[in-house]
Design a protein around this motif. Structure first.
Motif, PDB file in Angstrom:
ATOM      1  N   GLY A   9       0.854  -1.174   0.000  1.00 16.35           N
ATOM      2  CA  GLY A   9       0.000   0.000   0.000  1.00 16.35           C
ATOM      3  C   GLY A   9       0.888   1.221   0.000  1.00 16.35           C
ATOM      4  O   GLY A   9       1.793   1.341   0.843  1.00 16.35           O
ATOM      5  N   ILE A  10       0.689   2.136  -0.932  1.00 17.84           N
ATOM      6  CA  ILE A  10       1.618   3.256  -1.075  1.00 17.84           C
ATOM      7  C   ILE A  10       0.877   4.543  -1.402  1.00 17.84           C
ATOM      8  O   ILE A  10      -0.065   4.552  -2.205  1.00 17.84           O
ATOM      9  CB  ILE A  10       2.683   2.947  -2.158  1.00 17.84           C
ATOM     10  CG1 ILE A  10       3.769   4.021  -2.198  1.00 17.84           C
ATOM     11  CG2 ILE A  10       2.054   2.730  -3.529  1.00 17.84           C
ATOM     12  CD1 ILE A  10       4.996   3.623  -3.028  1.00 17.84           C
ATOM     13  N   VAL A  11       1.291   5.620  -0.757  1.00 24.51           N
ATOM     14  CA  VAL A  11       0.753   6.957  -1.036  1.00 24.51           C
ATOM     15  C   VAL A  11       1.882   7.965  -0.825  1.00 24.51           C
ATOM     16  O   VAL A  11       2.634   7.887   0.146  1.00 24.51           O
ATOM     17  CB  VAL A  11      -0.463   7.276  -0.132  1.00 24.51           C
ATOM     18  CG1 VAL A  11      -0.128   7.103   1.341  1.00 24.51           C
ATOM     19  CG2 VAL A  11      -0.993   8.673  -0.395  1.00 24.51           C
ATOM     20  N   SER A  12       2.029   8.871  -1.776  1.00 25.39           N
ATOM     21  CA  SER A  12       3.074   9.895  -1.707  1.00 25.39           C
ATOM     22  C   SER A  12       2.696  10.995  -2.673  1.00 25.39           C
ATOM     23  O   SER A  12       1.588  11.007  -3.228  1.00 25.39           O
ATOM     24  CB  SER A  12       4.446   9.300  -2.083  1.00 25.39           C
ATOM     25  OG  SER A  12       4.500   9.014  -3.483  1.00 25.39           O
ATOM     26  N   ALA A  13       3.617  11.917  -2.903  1.00 22.33           N
ATOM     27  CA  ALA A  13       3.376  12.961  -3.898  1.00 22.33           C
ATOM     28  C   ALA A  13       3.180  12.377  -5.290  1.00 22.33           C
ATOM     29  O   ALA A  13       2.612  13.035  -6.179  1.00 22.33           O
ATOM     30  CB  ALA A  13       4.536  13.953  -3.912  1.00 22.33           C
ATOM     31  N   LEU A  14       3.613  11.138  -5.492  1.00 23.18           N
ATOM     32  CA  LEU A  14       3.426  10.456  -6.775  1.00 23.18           C
ATOM     33  C   LEU A  14       1.991  10.001  -6.982  1.00 23.18           C
ATOM     34  O   LEU A  14       1.610   9.641  -8.095  1.00 23.18           O
ATOM     35  CB  LEU A  14       4.354   9.246  -6.864  1.00 23.18           C
ATOM     36  CG  LEU A  14       5.854   9.561  -6.948  1.00 23.18           C
ATOM     37  CD1 LEU A  14       6.676   8.335  -6.609  1.00 23.18           C
ATOM     38  CD2 LEU A  14       6.192  10.068  -8.340  1.00 23.18           C
ATOM     39  N   GLY A  15       1.193   9.981  -5.917  1.00 19.60           N
ATOM     40  CA  GLY A  15      -0.196   9.555  -6.022  1.00 19.60           C
ATOM     41  C   GLY A  15      -0.510   8.477  -5.006  1.00 19.60           C
ATOM     42  O   GLY A  15       0.316   8.130  -4.151  1.00 19.60           O
ATOM     43  N   THR A  16      -1.704   7.934  -5.105  1.00 18.48           N
ATOM     44  CA  THR A  16      -2.168   6.892  -4.192  1.00 18.48           C
ATOM     45  C   THR A  16      -2.336   5.590  -4.959  1.00 18.48           C
ATOM     46  O   THR A  16      -3.040   5.537  -5.967  1.00 18.48           O
ATOM     47  CB  THR A  16      -3.515   7.286  -3.554  1.00 18.48           C
ATOM     48  OG1 THR A  16      -3.342   8.499  -2.815  1.00 18.48           O
ATOM     49  CG2 THR A  16      -4.011   6.197  -2.616  1.00 18.48           C
ATOM     50  N   GLY A  17      -1.675   4.544  -4.493  1.00 17.95           N
ATOM     51  CA  GLY A  17      -1.831   3.240  -5.118  1.00 17.95           C
ATOM     52  C   GLY A  17      -0.790   2.961  -6.181  1.00 17.95           C
ATOM     53  O   GLY A  17      -0.008   3.820  -6.578  1.00 17.95           O
ATOM     54  N   HIS A  18      -0.806   1.714  -6.641  1.00 10.98           N
ATOM     55  CA  HIS A  18       0.190   1.241  -7.596  1.00 10.98           C
ATOM     56  C   HIS A  18       0.154   2.023  -8.905  1.00 10.98           C
ATOM     57  O   HIS A  18       1.183   2.507  -9.379  1.00 10.98           O
ATOM     58  CB  HIS A  18      -0.029  -0.246  -7.890  1.00 10.98           C
ATOM     59  CG  HIS A  18       0.118  -1.123  -6.701  1.00 10.98           C
ATOM     60  ND1 HIS A  18      -0.015  -2.503  -6.761  1.00 10.98           N
ATOM     61  CD2 HIS A  18       0.383  -0.853  -5.399  1.00 10.98           C
ATOM     62  CE1 HIS A  18       0.169  -3.023  -5.569  1.00 10.98           C
ATOM     63  NE2 HIS A  18       0.398  -2.036  -4.722  1.00 10.98           N
TER      64      HIS A  18
END
Length: 388
Positions: A9-18
């Motif tokens: 599960g990932i969230v950052s300035a790059l966005g939420t999700g794969h």
């Protein structure tokens, strides 16, 4: 012994999700960082890696970031059907909910009243781990690790230790940090903040952009059905050269990378990609390039992703391992690896720095995380066929 990273599960300035994360890396010419004048005491505008779905005014933003990451991995966790007391939580963080304290203190000074939502306990470094355990009803070992920018990489190594010691069947591990004035101004006091988007390994690099986010893995000894990624090894060192500066010769970083390769039982030439710590500070990039050159020569593709995510501090190790995880597991769609535009500093150690879009099927990745006090961590992720 490898263990399995069954989901992310990932969230950052790059966005939420794969998919959002992959899309942002693939189209990295567009700026993912955000300019704001709300964090620097001087009131000047600085670029930060802000999660745009969580404005700075949002309450309990750290927990909201965790919620975003947990929602992505809960279906996988439910497939394991393990007893709650066999689920452990290990999380790296460096700030917890410090921004809540900053804003609440400002309101108290103005009105004499603390905000209704504010609880001092949310600022405890263990609070993110306790929150995750509560959300999942996890009854196994539960703790946070806080070693600045290597926190969540160490959390992954610690999670594997829990599994191999048979103290848990599944460990939710990774990291979370949220933006706050403390970190922006703390790094600024070290003359390490760049007012422009950072340029790792560039001749014109001038410092970092602070970021935020969360990355949580479902780690287990048992391999989940479907394609997954193995956590093959981790290496740690503590050069203790200086309270905030790395050893200039890169000796501590070199020790961590070599230890990770030994732990993974692979040679340096097997690594297909290195996600560098790459903070875009003068000292880090100089020492890291020297260390990478001594271990890998000038043949292994290297890049930093911090110009896309910002430096997410306690979450950086897990987020950047997450980028490696996505690059490995998405081999079928051949996602572009992060690359660093700009002129490479010719004074740096010779490394195969990616400066343009680069697509390559990967089998093994190494990710570096280096922290204050010379607390260095490298981790190796890979695709293997072994059934455990």
């Amino acid at each position: 012994m490898p263990v399995w990273l069954n989901d992310l599960g990932i969230v950052s300035a790059l966005g939420t999700g794969h998919q959002q994360t992959i899309d942002s890396i693939n189209s990295q010419h567009s700026n993912t960082l955000t300019a704001t004048d709300e964090l620097a005491f001087a009131g000047r505008s600085t670029y930060v890696g802000m999660v745009k779905t969580q404005p700075l005014s949002a309450m309990l933003r750290t927990y909201a970031l965790i919620d975003d990451a947990l929602a992505q991995i809960k279906p996988t966790l439910e497939q394991f059907k393990v007893a709650e007391q066999r689920i452990a939580v290990v999380v790296g963080t460096s700030t917890a909910s410090i921004h809540e304290g900053e804003r609440s203190r400002k309101q108290f000074k103005q009105t004499g009243q603390w905000p209704r939502h504010y609880s001092y306990s949310d600022q405890a470094l263990v609070a993110p781990a306790h929150y995750i355990a509560k959300q999942l009803h996890a009854g196994g070992p539960c703790y946070s690790i806080s070693t600045a920018c290597s926190s969540s990489s160490k959390a992954m190594i610690s999670a594997r230790a829990l599994l191999l010691a048979d103290l848990a069947d599944v460990v939710i591990c990774g990291g979370v940090d949220s933006l706050c004035q403390l970190t922006v101004n703390g790094f600024d006091s070290l003359s390490s903040i760049s007012d422009a988007v950072c340029q790792p390994f560039s001749l014109t690099r001038s410092g970092i952009n602070i970021g935020e986010g969360a990355a949580l893995f479902v780690m287990s000894k048992k391999r989940n059905q479907g394609q997954t990624v193995a956590f093959l090894g981790g290496g740690e060192s503590s050069d203790a050269h200086h309270i905030s500066a790395p050893a200039p010769d890169g000796s501590g970083a070199e020790q961590a990378m070599c230890a990770a390769l030994r732990d993974a039982n692979i040679t340096a030439d097997a690594i297909d990609y290195i996600n560098a710590h790459g903070t875009a500070t003068q000292q880090n990039d100089a020492m890291e390039s020297l260390a990478i050159n001594r271990v890998f020569g000038n043949n292994t593709p290297v890049s930093s992703s911090k110009h896309l995510s910002g430096h997410t501090l306690g979450a950086a190790g897990a987020i950047e391992a997450g980028i490696c995880w996505l690059s490995l597991i998405k081999n079928d769609c051949l996602a572009t690896l992060p690359f660093n535009s700009g002129d490479k500093d010719p004074s740096l150690g010779e490394i195969a720095l990616l400066t343009s879009p680069f697509i390559k099927p990967l089998k093994y990745c190494l990710s570096n995380s280096f922290a204050f006090g010379g607390n260095n961590v490298s981790v190796v992720l890979g695709l293997i066929d072994e059934q455990l």
